[in-house]
Design an enzyme around this catalytic site. Structure first.
Site: not given
Ligand code: AQP
Length: 332
Positions: A111, A194, A197
């Site tokens: 990040k 992965k 968001k």
């Molecule tokens: N691609 C994914 N596949 C499976 N699980 C996922 N999770 C996130 N992306 C995937 C799971 O969703 C939960 C919440 O995640 P988060 O919102 O706390 O943040 P993150 O993991 O950082 O998700 P993002 O979408 O990548 O958000 P941004 O881009 O804002 O950092 C967690 O249980 C995560 O494992």
């Protein structure tokens, strides 16, 4: 007693990875455990969030959780900033965790990117806040997608070091629950990243708010290779994009990926993508309808969050007091 805590960031674009990797499992766990589900807005601001959008996103993520089937009468659903004990315990953990431990966190590296000097201190200390989220309730199990495994190991390290430093048996060693056929849903544009968001291309993910036409279009445009649907999961390593679509199908249909390969292996991807789009729409449409209904009455969402936060504060208060006594603070 087994207690579950898990969180999700209100950073916009709740997507299929969040749903299949986390939220859907949370719904299934609510009958077995005492559960706390948290919209982690303090985590969200480790990266710049426009205040208006943040407010909208907190409500939208809460609406997504409820619409997906989390019952606010059985679970505590709340946003993190309403329970100040998260930040208080996180500060104590900032003083327990070691710089070297945080330096090894891959999410920070991803990040922060090349410009680490310009990343917020909050982004670096993110895993300490996550440890506080979980340990504030002495949660025993944390259902997450695979990407969070390293942060949970750090939570265990912090719990252990706190217990050792102060010679107490204060915190349990939490267990990750990584469940289902889609523990790591990948980007539709690049099978090595992965689904996320914050990825700039909207075509990399299926958002929970996308309508049927857009879902079909994104799946149609999803990257694959010239070969047909894999006949075995053994092909997935060499064909990550193909494996990802099969994995998504399996998770949505509640089948093992191998079973999907048996049923669809050898079919042209154009046919498989059509079926996958229909399946995704049939799973997401009822959730989207309920999300829309909830978003039209923000007071209803706010009341749920307020009530959830009251319940969370009740569990957290005696645990934080115990920690403060162990550390040696003088309290009123
Ligand atoms: N691609 C994914 N596949 C499976 N699980 C996922 N999770 C996130 N992306 C995937 C799971 O969703 C939960 C919440 O995640 P988060 O919102 O706390 O943040 P993150 O993991 O950082 O998700 P993002 O979408 O990548 O958000 P941004 O881009 O804002 O950092 C967690 O249980 C995560 O494992």
């Amino acid at each position: 007693m087994n207690r579950i805590f898990s969180g999700i960031q209100p950073t916009g674009n709740l997507h299929l990875g969040n749903y299949l990797g986390a939220i859907r499992n949370w719904v299934r766990l609510q009958s077995e455990y005492e559960c706390l589900y948290c919209v982690v807005d303090l985590h969200a601001i480790t990266i710049w969030q426009s205040p208006k959008e943040l407010t909208h996103n907190i409500r939208e993520v809460a609406a997504g959780l409820i619409a997906a089937g989390l019952d606010p009468r059985r679970n505590l659903i709340f946003n993190q900033s309403q329970v100040s004990a998260h930040a208080e315990l996180a500060w104590i953990f900032n003083c327990v965790a070691r710089m070297g431990w945080l330096n090894r966190m891959t999410q920070f590296k991803e990040k922060a990117g090349k410009n680490r000097e310009n990343a917020s201190v909050g982004l670096f200390a993110y895993p300490n806040l996550m440890a506080a989220d979980i340990l504030l309730y002495k949660a025993t199990h944390v259902p997450v997608g695979e990407d969070q495994k390293q942060h949970l190991e750090l939570t265990r390290d912090i719990a252990q070091k706190f217990n050792n430093d102060f010679g107490v048996e204060m915190f349990p060693l939490v267990e990750p629950l990584i469940l289902g056929a889609a523990t790591r849903v990948m980007s539709l544009r690049d099978g090595s990243k992965k689904m996320s968001k914050s990825e700039s291309s909207d075509y990399s993910r299926i958002n929970m708010t996308d309508d049927a036409d857009l879902i079909a279009k994104k799946i149609r445009k999803a990257r694959t290779d010239p070969q047909p649907v894999p006949s075995s999961t053994e092909e997935f390593d060499a064909r990550p994009e193909a494996g990802n679509l099969v994995g998504i199908y399996a998770a949505l249909a509640d089948l093992a990926a191998e079973e999907v390969c048996v049923r669809h292996g050898g079919s042209p991807f154009s046919d498989f993508k059509r079926e996958l789009a229909d399946l995704a729409v049939s799973v997401l449409a009822p959730i989207q309808d309920e999300m829309r209904r909830l978003m039209a009455s923000p007071d209803e969402i706010d009341a749920i969050l307020r009530k959830g936060a009251e319940g969370a504060r009740e569990i957290a208060a005696p645990i934080l007091t115990e920690v403060q006594d162990i550390v040696g603070f003088v309290r009123p």
